[in-house]
Design a protein around this motif. Structure first.
Motif, PDB file in Angstrom:
ATOM      1  N   GLN A 178       0.967  -0.740   0.252  1.00 61.98           N
ATOM      2  CA  GLN A 178       0.003   0.545  -0.290  1.00 61.98           C
ATOM      3  C   GLN A 178       0.952   0.944   0.015  1.00 61.98           C
ATOM      4  O   GLN A 178       1.485   1.546   0.278  1.00 61.98           O
ATOM      5  CB  GLN A 178      -0.809  -0.106   1.345  1.00 61.98           C
ATOM      6  CG  GLN A 178      -2.224  -0.425   1.356  1.00 61.98           C
ATOM      7  CD  GLN A 178      -3.555  -0.719   2.172  1.00 61.98           C
ATOM      8  OE1 GLN A 178      -2.862  -0.205   3.436  1.00 61.98           O
ATOM      9  NE2 GLN A 178      -4.584  -0.928   1.853  1.00 61.98           N
ATOM     10  N   ALA A 219       0.496   5.464   0.087  1.00 57.98           N
ATOM     11  CA  ALA A 219       0.132   6.734   0.592  1.00 57.98           C
ATOM     12  C   ALA A 219      -0.271   8.162  -1.298  1.00 57.98           C
ATOM     13  O   ALA A 219       0.584   8.018  -1.474  1.00 57.98           O
ATOM     14  CB  ALA A 219       0.110   7.751   1.411  1.00 57.98           C
ATOM     15  N   HIS A 220      -1.923   8.745  -0.718  1.00 55.41           N
ATOM     16  CA  HIS A 220      -2.210   8.955  -2.091  1.00 55.41           C
ATOM     17  C   HIS A 220      -2.556   9.958  -1.133  1.00 55.41           C
ATOM     18  O   HIS A 220      -3.642  10.518  -0.563  1.00 55.41           O
ATOM     19  CB  HIS A 220      -3.258   8.366  -3.033  1.00 55.41           C
ATOM     20  CG  HIS A 220      -3.669   8.954  -3.535  1.00 55.41           C
ATOM     21  ND1 HIS A 220      -3.162   9.922  -4.780  1.00 55.41           N
ATOM     22  CD2 HIS A 220      -4.356  10.202  -4.161  1.00 55.41           C
ATOM     23  CE1 HIS A 220      -3.713  10.331  -5.701  1.00 55.41           C
ATOM     24  NE2 HIS A 220      -4.485  11.188  -5.249  1.00 55.41           N
ATOM     25  N   THR A 257      -5.580  13.162  -1.689  1.00 52.39           N
ATOM     26  CA  THR A 257      -6.826  13.953  -2.376  1.00 52.39           C
ATOM     27  C   THR A 257      -6.271  15.487  -2.744  1.00 52.39           C
ATOM     28  O   THR A 257      -5.422  16.165  -2.414  1.00 52.39           O
ATOM     29  CB  THR A 257      -7.896  13.175  -1.527  1.00 52.39           C
ATOM     30  OG1 THR A 257      -7.584  14.318  -0.525  1.00 52.39           O
ATOM     31  CG2 THR A 257      -7.525  12.273  -1.474  1.00 52.39           C
ATOM     32  N   GLY A 283      -6.443  15.380   2.071  1.00 52.15           N
ATOM     33  CA  GLY A 283      -7.109  13.839   2.857  1.00 52.15           C
ATOM     34  C   GLY A 283      -5.804  12.684   2.319  1.00 52.15           C
ATOM     35  O   GLY A 283      -4.963  13.222   1.153  1.00 52.15           O
ATOM     36  N   VAL A 284      -6.100  12.261   3.190  1.00 46.12           N
ATOM     37  CA  VAL A 284      -4.601  11.104   2.987  1.00 46.12           C
ATOM     38  C   VAL A 284      -5.725   9.495   2.343  1.00 46.12           C
ATOM     39  O   VAL A 284      -7.086   9.338   3.268  1.00 46.12           O
ATOM     40  CB  VAL A 284      -3.958  10.737   4.035  1.00 46.12           C
ATOM     41  CG1 VAL A 284      -3.238   9.371   4.035  1.00 46.12           C
ATOM     42  CG2 VAL A 284      -3.387  11.951   4.773  1.00 46.12           C
ATOM     43  N   GLU A 285      -5.092   8.938   1.558  1.00 48.71           N
ATOM     44  CA  GLU A 285      -6.328   7.700   1.369  1.00 48.71           C
ATOM     45  C   GLU A 285      -4.674   6.504   1.174  1.00 48.71           C
ATOM     46  O   GLU A 285      -4.065   7.313   0.627  1.00 48.71           O
ATOM     47  CB  GLU A 285      -6.971   8.368  -0.306  1.00 48.71           C
ATOM     48  CG  GLU A 285      -8.294   8.704   0.003  1.00 48.71           C
ATOM     49  CD  GLU A 285      -8.276   8.101  -1.336  1.00 48.71           C
ATOM     50  OE1 GLU A 285      -8.503   8.129  -2.619  1.00 48.71           O
ATOM     51  OE2 GLU A 285      -9.853   8.905  -1.715  1.00 48.71           O
ATOM     52  N   LYS A 286      -5.122   5.493   0.914  1.00 46.85           N
ATOM     53  CA  LYS A 286      -4.359   4.642   0.783  1.00 46.85           C
ATOM     54  C   LYS A 286      -4.493   3.656  -0.590  1.00 46.85           C
ATOM     55  O   LYS A 286      -6.154   3.841  -1.403  1.00 46.85           O
ATOM     56  CB  LYS A 286      -4.489   3.182   1.751  1.00 46.85           C
ATOM     57  CG  LYS A 286      -4.086   3.634   3.365  1.00 46.85           C
ATOM     58  CD  LYS A 286      -4.633   2.418   3.378  1.00 46.85           C
ATOM     59  CE  LYS A 286      -4.177   2.922   5.564  1.00 46.85           C
ATOM     60  NZ  LYS A 286      -4.440   2.051   6.279  1.00 46.85           N
ATOM     61  N   THR A 287      -3.699   4.031  -1.991  1.00 46.83           N
ATOM     62  CA  THR A 287      -3.615   2.902  -2.731  1.00 46.83           C
ATOM     63  C   THR A 287      -3.119   1.590  -3.074  1.00 46.83           C
ATOM     64  O   THR A 287      -1.990   1.869  -2.460  1.00 46.83           O
ATOM     65  CB  THR A 287      -3.307   3.657  -3.847  1.00 46.83           C
ATOM     66  OG1 THR A 287      -3.648   3.453  -5.414  1.00 46.83           O
ATOM     67  CG2 THR A 287      -2.235   4.464  -4.143  1.00 46.83           C
ATOM     68  N   ASN A 340       0.503   5.914  -8.141  1.00 45.15           N
ATOM     69  CA  ASN A 340      -0.822   6.861  -7.915  1.00 45.15           C
ATOM     70  C   ASN A 340       0.090   7.466  -6.723  1.00 45.15           C
ATOM     71  O   ASN A 340      -0.724   8.177  -5.881  1.00 45.15           O
ATOM     72  CB  ASN A 340      -2.505   6.307  -7.661  1.00 45.15           C
ATOM     73  CG  ASN A 340      -2.888   6.049  -8.834  1.00 45.15           C
ATOM     74  OD1 ASN A 340      -2.635   6.356  -9.651  1.00 45.15           O
ATOM     75  ND2 ASN A 340      -3.507   5.559  -8.652  1.00 45.15           N
ATOM     76  N   THR A 353       1.629   9.704  -3.998  1.00 43.38           N
ATOM     77  CA  THR A 353       2.244  11.765  -3.785  1.00 43.38           C
ATOM     78  C   THR A 353       3.219  11.001  -3.570  1.00 43.38           C
ATOM     79  O   THR A 353       4.025  10.546  -2.662  1.00 43.38           O
ATOM     80  CB  THR A 353       1.055  11.583  -2.960  1.00 43.38           C
ATOM     81  OG1 THR A 353       0.033  12.411  -3.390  1.00 43.38           O
ATOM     82  CG2 THR A 353       1.798  12.737  -2.556  1.00 43.38           C
ATOM     83  N   LYS A 407      -4.144   6.266  10.605  1.00 40.98           N
ATOM     84  CA  LYS A 407      -4.045   6.261   8.410  1.00 40.98           C
ATOM     85  C   LYS A 407      -2.942   5.727   8.238  1.00 40.98           C
ATOM     86  O   LYS A 407      -3.120   4.701   7.670  1.00 40.98           O
ATOM     87  CB  LYS A 407      -4.896   6.936   7.773  1.00 40.98           C
ATOM     88  CG  LYS A 407      -5.133   7.008   6.740  1.00 40.98           C
ATOM     89  CD  LYS A 407      -6.328   7.439   5.899  1.00 40.98           C
ATOM     90  CE  LYS A 407      -7.595   7.573   5.697  1.00 40.98           C
ATOM     91  NZ  LYS A 407      -8.823   8.326   5.207  1.00 40.98           N
TER      92      LYS A 407
END
Length: 178
Positions: free
Chosen positions: A12, A14-15, A17, A21-25, A30, A32, A49
């Protein structure tokens, strides 16, 4: 050459948005790309997170030639540890129970062990790199070196002194300096 990092945990990444915001990808492309400071700030900001995520240096720095895979090298940082009562006692006695940053007395059960050279900047857990601080000063210092911390405090003080209506602060400073 500016070093670039991604934040990674197993498969996984970190990305960030568009709304910050912080998302996992699962897709590496993708992820960052951060500077060292940005990556550290992100790990601190989104610590829940991103629990277990590590900074992975991209080598060579971005931009990459299309289709080229970045080489990954994990940045080695000394692990944070719980210090033994003997070490805590040695650190406390060295400053005679005073915070190394503000100089105020700190009860033994209230002091924190601070790294003079932060672990994030290559510091170690050696006794010579440890100092007694109050919780408030340690929280303000974060991962700054002693010099960076002092410079930051002076910048804040200088800014506050320039603000209009800060006569009380000027009086306090004049009293301290006399």
């Amino acid at each position: 050459m500016i070093e670039r990092y991604i934040l990674n945990k197993e498969d996984q990444y970190a990305h960030i948005t568009p709304t910050n915001g912080v998302e996992k990808t699962d897709l590496k492309e993708n992820a960052t790309v951060f500077t060292s400071k940005e990556a550290k700030d992100m790990l601190r900001r989104a610590h829940k997170k991103l629990n277990g995520f590590m900074m992975v240096r991209l080598d060579p720095p971005f931009p990459l030639v299309h289709g080229e895979e970045p080489k990954e090298t994990v940045k080695q940082v000394a692990a944070r540890k719980v210090f033994s009562p003997e070490i805590r006692n040695d650190v406390y006695e060295r400053t005679e129970g005073k915070c190394a940053l503000c100089g105020k007395f700190v009860r033994f059960d209230q002091f924190t062990v601070d790294h003079i050279v932060p672990l994030a900047k290559g510091g170690t857990n050696d006794l010579e790199n440890l100092q007694c601080t109050c919780k408030h000063c340690n929280a303000m210092k974060q991962d700054l070196s002693q010099t960076e911390f002092e410079d930051k405090m002076l910048d804040i003080l200088a800014y506050q002194l320039k603000k209009k209506g800060n006569k009380e602060l000027r009086k306090k400073l004049k009293k301290i300096c006399s």
